[in-house]
Design an enzyme around this catalytic site. Structure first.
Site, PDB file in Angstrom:
ATOM      1  CB  SER A 187      81.820 -67.914  72.277  1.00 38.27           C
ATOM      2  OG  SER A 187      80.703 -67.133  72.135  1.00 38.27           O
ATOM      3  CE  LYS A 241      83.269 -68.347  68.881  1.00 37.41           C
ATOM      4  NZ  LYS A 241      83.514 -67.314  68.212  1.00 37.41           N
ATOM      5  CG  HIS A 281      78.934 -70.169  69.315  1.00 40.05           C
ATOM      6  ND1 HIS A 281      79.123 -68.926  68.577  1.00 40.05           N
ATOM      7  CD2 HIS A 281      78.192 -70.124  70.317  1.00 40.05           C
ATOM      8  CE1 HIS A 281      78.846 -67.993  69.611  1.00 40.05           C
ATOM      9  NE2 HIS A 281      78.559 -68.869  70.662  1.00 40.05           N
ATOM     10  CG  ASN A 282      80.980 -67.249  65.487  1.00 40.17           C
ATOM     11  OD1 ASN A 282      80.974 -67.613  66.614  1.00 40.17           O
ATOM     12  ND2 ASN A 282      81.730 -66.334  65.123  1.00 40.17           N
ATOM     13  CD  GLU A 312      77.466 -64.418  67.459  1.00 42.19           C
ATOM     14  OE1 GLU A 312      78.048 -65.247  68.003  1.00 42.19           O
ATOM     15  OE2 GLU A 312      78.046 -63.706  66.742  1.00 42.19           O
TER      16      GLU A 312
HETATM   17  C1  6PG Z   1      81.467 -64.703  69.929  1.00 42.54           C
HETATM   18  C2  6PG Z   1      81.195 -64.034  68.716  1.00 42.54           C
HETATM   19  C3  6PG Z   1      82.632 -63.347  68.206  1.00 42.54           C
HETATM   20  C4  6PG Z   1      82.298 -62.656  66.929  1.00 42.54           C
HETATM   21  C5  6PG Z   1      81.363 -61.807  66.770  1.00 42.54           C
HETATM   22  C6  6PG Z   1      81.318 -60.625  65.731  1.00 42.54           C
HETATM   23  O1  6PG Z   1      81.224 -66.057  70.203  1.00 42.54           O
HETATM   24  O2  6PG Z   1      82.043 -64.247  70.915  1.00 42.54           O
HETATM   25  O3  6PG Z   1      80.964 -65.034  67.670  1.00 42.54           O
HETATM   26  O4  6PG Z   1      83.342 -64.634  68.090  1.00 42.54           O
HETATM   27  O5  6PG Z   1      83.585 -62.353  66.414  1.00 42.54           O
HETATM   28  O6  6PG Z   1      80.043 -62.099  67.213  1.00 42.54           O
HETATM   29  O7  6PG Z   1      80.879 -61.616  64.294  1.00 42.54           O
HETATM   30  P1  6PG Z   1      80.602 -60.822  63.052  1.00 42.54           P
HETATM   31  O8  6PG Z   1      81.416 -59.577  62.718  1.00 42.54           O
HETATM   32  O9  6PG Z   1      80.834 -61.867  61.986  1.00 42.54           O
HETATM   33  O10 6PG Z   1      79.160 -60.479  63.186  1.00 42.54           O
END
Ligand code: 6PG
Length: 482
Positions: free
Chosen positions: A128, A183, A186-187, A190
């Site tokens: 990430s 991960k 994590h997302n 996010e």
């Molecule tokens: C990271 C992000 C990355 C992810 C984008 C887009 O940790 O660097 O999580 O892996 O691909 O954030 O995610 P979305 O298109 O689902 O918003």
């Protein structure tokens, strides 16, 4: 001298990871399906470095030190399987394949097991931090074949981000797909963090009628508090960014959110495991709702535009909003860690939650000061079942409660949608209620389907059925829980 590691896939993440490894003294062999990409890279960003190219998989394999370490930085899904299928016949027992993409963890479970039978080690690693992170220090979350970790550890920990105490934001997560699972969570987090910030923005913009410069200042100030984080920081930059005509660019961006699937997987996994991951799941649905743009435009015409004005002292509201955001964020992380705990128990991963917080402390998209407090909480109690019970977080939740309720109630009153902040509060109200109305729900199930219920005055595990109408029978249906 042979190469230390090979990387397949020269899109931006792959290129930047290679340059990062090179900066740390590793000799990297770079391969891409299309040969021109290899040349472009060698003659462009890799010029003057120790990076070497390979124009075929055989050449890549021949140029690597044993045991070979080959990292795939390609699109998740079939492409990964197809590279694995082509690589395996060229590799020796004990060689290591690493998938650094955003792979759904069941695929990693499957690949670890299938390759183990062939004597090949497999690591599925979350990476990430976007382009910048890959180049100068991402958060790296590896899991899979534990035998492979000692060979990969020095490289990954060298290139990863470091905390303020110089600890690497990379450690072994666990067996099978544990790295990709972490991960994924994590997302999901996010998604939650981003949604919460957008709800605060809408409250300020529509409710308090604030200008973009005012909102930018608020986010700058918030970034000096417990909310200090990468996402709050970039939000202040975005709000201050003007288009060529001097107007805020953010208002010219179409309000339909995209998604690549990791938040959705987190929600699906929570449903599968029966964990109330309400905030993240609401965030995924908020993106889905945003994408119904045409329908929303029509519906606003049909129902009339809401005024949504919030009266009262602006500064008082802004502070209330900050507290509501912080408290909701605690709930989001608490739910995310509940999900990881369940997955760890179910899969025997033995996840170390303090280490997970440490890995997310730097380099990744959700990096924040707050993660140090989470790490402290798990240092105090590694088996903590609800993050909000830790004394530091409990204190914040209690202190924020009045402001949080005020913001949630006001948003409902004036019609500003705040699905994540309000669902977080509802979750905490449910979680801290010893007796919920599920007794009535059980009665309903038993009434219409003889699904049985347990009694408060009898031991758990004993099931009863009542003939509620006098007309039904006394036979109950089988008792099982999905
Ligand atoms: C990271 C992000 C990355 C992810 C984008 C887009 O940790 O660097 O999580 O892996 O691909 O954030 O995610 P979305 O298109 O689902 O918003």
């Amino acid at each position: 001298m042979k190469g230390d590691i090979g990387v397949i896939g020269l899109a931006v993440m792959g290129q930047n990871l290679i340059l990062n490894m090179n900066d740390h003294g590793y000799k990297v062999v770079a391969h891409n399906r299309t040969a021109e990409k290899v040349d472009e890279f060698l003659q462009g960003p890799a010029k003057g470095t120790n990076i070497v190219g390979a124009y075929s998989l055989q050449e890549l394999v021949d140029k690597l030190e044993s045991p070979r370490k080959i990292m795939l930085m390609v699109r998740a899904g079939d492409v990964v399987d197809s590279f694995i299928d082509k690589l395996v016949p060229l590799l020796d027992k004990g060689d290591i394949i690493i998938d650094g993409g955003n792979t759904n963890f069941p695929d990693t479970n499957r690949r670890v097991a299938a390759l183990k039978e062939k004597g090949i080690h497999f690591i599925g690693s979350g990476v990430s931090g976007g382009e910048e992170g890959a180049r100068f220090g991402p958060s790296i979350m590896p899991g899979g074949s534990p035998e492979a970790w000692p060979f990969v550890k020095p490289i990954f920990q060298a290139i990863s981000a470091k905390t303020e105490n110089n600890e690497p934001c990379c450690d072994w997560v666990g067996n099978d797909g544990a790295g990709h699972f972490v991960k994924m969570v994590h997302n999901g987090i996010e998604y939650g963090d981003m949604q919460l910030i957008t709800e605060a923005y809408q409250f300020m913009k529509d409710g308090l009628g604030m200008t973009h410069d005012e909102m930018q200042s608020v986010f700058i100030e918030w970034n000096k508090t417990e909310l200090n984080s990468y996402l709050v920081e970039i939000t202040s930059d975005i709000l201050g960014y003007k288009d060529t005509d001097g107007e805020p660019l953010v208002e010219k961006i179409l309000d339909t959110a995209g998604q690549k699937g990791t938040g959705k997987w987190t929600g699906i996994n929570a449903l599968d495991m029966g964990i109330p991951l309400t905030l993240i799941t609401e965030s995924v649905f908020a993106r889905c709702l945003s994408s119904l743009k045409d329908q929303r435009v029509e519906a606003e015409e049909l129902f009339g535009k809401k005024e949504s004005i919030v009266e009262g002292d602006k500064q008082v509201w802004i502070e209330a909003l900050r507290q509501a955001l912080l408290a909701s964020k605690i709930i989001s992380y608490a739910q995310g860690f509940m999900l990881m705990r369940e997955a760890s128990n179910e899969n025997g991963w033995d996840l170390n939650y303090g280490n997970v917080a440490l890995m997310w402390r730097g380099g990744c998209i959700i990096r924040s000061a707050f993660l140090s407090n989470i790490r402290d909480a798990y240092d105090i109690d590694p088996e903590l079942s609800f993050l909000g019970s830790d004394s530091y977080f409990k204190g914040i939740l209690e202190n924020s409660m009045t402001a949080w309720r005020k913001v949630a109630a006001k948003s409902m009153e004036v019609g500003i949608p705040m699905p994540s902040m309000t669902s977080a509060l509802t979750f905490l109200d449910g979680y801290t209620t010893a007796r919920l109305p599920a007794n009535l729900l059980q009665a309903q199930r038993d009434y219409f389907g003889a699904h049985t219920y347990e009694r408060v005055d009898k031991p758990k595990g004993e099931f009863f059925h009542t003939n509620w109408t006098g007309k039904g029978g006394d036979v109950s249906s089988t008792t099982y829980n999905s």
